[in-house]
Design an enzyme around this catalytic site. Structure first.
Site, PDB file in Angstrom:
ATOM      1  N   TRP A  98       0.841  -1.188   0.000  1.00 16.24           N
ATOM      2  CA  TRP A  98       0.000   0.000   0.000  1.00 16.24           C
ATOM      3  C   TRP A  98       0.883   1.247   0.000  1.00 16.24           C
ATOM      4  O   TRP A  98       1.784   1.404   0.825  1.00 16.24           O
ATOM      5  CB  TRP A  98      -0.917   0.016   1.221  1.00 16.24           C
ATOM      6  CG  TRP A  98      -1.622   1.315   1.429  1.00 16.24           C
ATOM      7  CD1 TRP A  98      -1.328   2.285   2.346  1.00 16.24           C
ATOM      8  CD2 TRP A  98      -2.765   1.802   0.709  1.00 16.24           C
ATOM      9  NE1 TRP A  98      -2.197   3.338   2.243  1.00 16.24           N
ATOM     10  CE2 TRP A  98      -3.095   3.077   1.242  1.00 16.24           C
ATOM     11  CE3 TRP A  98      -3.532   1.284  -0.340  1.00 16.24           C
ATOM     12  CZ2 TRP A  98      -4.157   3.826   0.766  1.00 16.24           C
ATOM     13  CZ3 TRP A  98      -4.599   2.042  -0.820  1.00 16.24           C
ATOM     14  CH2 TRP A  98      -4.903   3.285  -0.264  1.00 16.24           C
ATOM     15  N   ILE A  99       0.638   2.151  -0.948  1.00 20.42           N
ATOM     16  CA  ILE A  99       1.329   3.427  -1.010  1.00 20.42           C
ATOM     17  C   ILE A  99       0.324   4.515  -0.654  1.00 20.42           C
ATOM     18  O   ILE A  99      -0.626   4.752  -1.401  1.00 20.42           O
ATOM     19  CB  ILE A  99       1.907   3.698  -2.410  1.00 20.42           C
ATOM     20  CG1 ILE A  99       2.818   2.547  -2.857  1.00 20.42           C
ATOM     21  CG2 ILE A  99       2.641   5.032  -2.440  1.00 20.42           C
ATOM     22  CD1 ILE A  99       4.053   2.373  -2.015  1.00 20.42           C
ATOM     23  N   ASP A 202       1.085   3.569 -21.042  1.00 22.39           N
ATOM     24  CA  ASP A 202      -0.241   4.040 -20.609  1.00 22.39           C
ATOM     25  C   ASP A 202      -0.053   5.161 -19.600  1.00 22.39           C
ATOM     26  O   ASP A 202      -0.616   5.152 -18.509  1.00 22.39           O
ATOM     27  CB  ASP A 202      -1.034   2.884 -19.998  1.00 22.39           C
ATOM     28  CG  ASP A 202      -2.519   3.209 -19.836  1.00 22.39           C
ATOM     29  OD1 ASP A 202      -2.956   4.265 -20.332  1.00 22.39           O
ATOM     30  OD2 ASP A 202      -3.235   2.418 -19.196  1.00 22.39           O
TER      31      ASP A 202
END
Length: 299
Positions: A98-99, A202
């Protein structure tokens, strides 16, 4: 309870055997379900999809690791891919570190520019990649090609056009204009005069993160070796990259003076992807680009 059950199984499959304390649904883009999962040991980010093939998340994980290995660019640690049979069907996904996001201002744009310049310094002898990838949920074929214009025409523009035809999103007049453009594409797009460079593929504003430790991370790649102008053109399509980003990038890797004449043709690919993913609201932009380059084929 079903949510807790499959998330616990996802953690187990990726080597994260710990008690779950909290699960929160978070924004994960337009494609996947995404969750913040707090456990006794670590905080995780889990992204999942019920309908994608098993290799979808494996390719994402491998692509992130390739970017990190080749260009020394930070990526969120990916613990592993899971594939689960639930009562509602099969579910696959990716468990990552998790950032906790921070506002992306000032120095972060400079850091991002440096990362993208480093990415584009990684070169190859041909255009493409050694396996197929995805952009969103759309499969992309990446067979190696020595001619950039041929690769871009067949593996990017034509493939998206054919997908739009099959799904009824390519009216006859638009298809005729696309056909004319593809025949004449070599008039604007280089063939062998550009160096194949590693692209994120992307790179819109939602596919990078910054954290409280003054780090940035690239996420959700659709990598290939291609013309770097394609990457820069996409950053200019929907915004989110400021003047500092472009000045820092071009100080290291200047853009060709012909870039502005090619930019819409590179943006055309991403508009076709959005047409195929989200529908006709992108059609007018596509038609405008086609008219700009080839006019009305019936006139």
């Amino acid at each position: 309870m079903q949510l807790v059950s499959w998330i616990k199984e996802a953690l187990l499959q990726t080597g994260c055997d710990t008690s779950i304390r909290h699960i929160q649904h978070v924004s994960g883009g337009d494609i996947n379900e995404a969750f913040y999962v707090k456990t006794n040991n670590y905080d995780y980010f889990i992204k999942s999809h019920e309908k994608m093939p098993p290799d979808f998340f494996t390719i994402e994980k491998e692509s992130l690791e390739f970017i990190h290995l080749e260009a020394n660019i930070p990526i969120p640690e990916a613990y592993g891919v899971f594939n689960i049979d639930t009562k509602c069907g099969k579910r696959s996904g990716l468990v990552m570190k998790w950032i906790a996001p921070e506002p992306r201002q000032g120095k972060y744009q400079e850091m991002l520019a440096n990362c993208i310049a480093n990415l584009h310094r990684v070169t190859h002898t041909a255009f493409g990649y050694n396996k197929d990838t995805y952009i969103g949920t759309i499969l992309q074929h990446n067979e190696w090609c020595e001619n950039w214009c041929d690769f871009y025409a067949s593996k990017r523009l034509l493939s998206q056009t054919e997908l739009a035809v099959r799904s009824g999103k390519m009216p006859l007049k638009r298809r005729k204009m696309m056909d004319h453009l593809l025949v004449r594409l070599h008039e604007w797009i280089p063939t062998t005069t550009v160096t194949p460079r590693l692209l994120h593929g992307d790179l819109w504003s939602g596919n990078w993160l910054s954290d409280s430790e003054n780090k940035i991370y690239l996420i959700d790649p659709s990598i290939l070796f291609g013309h770097r102008e394609m990457e820069i053109a996409y950053t200019e399509l929907f915004g989110g990259f400021n003047e500092l980003f472009y000045s820092v990038y071009t100080a290291q890797l200047p853009l060709d003076q012909e870039y502005p004449t090619r930019r819409p043709l590179y943006q055309l690919f991403y508009l076709l992807v959005h047409l195929n993913t989200f529908g006709e609201r992108y059609g007018s932009q596509i038609d405008s680009i086609l008219h700009h380059y080839i006019g009305d084929p019936s006139s």
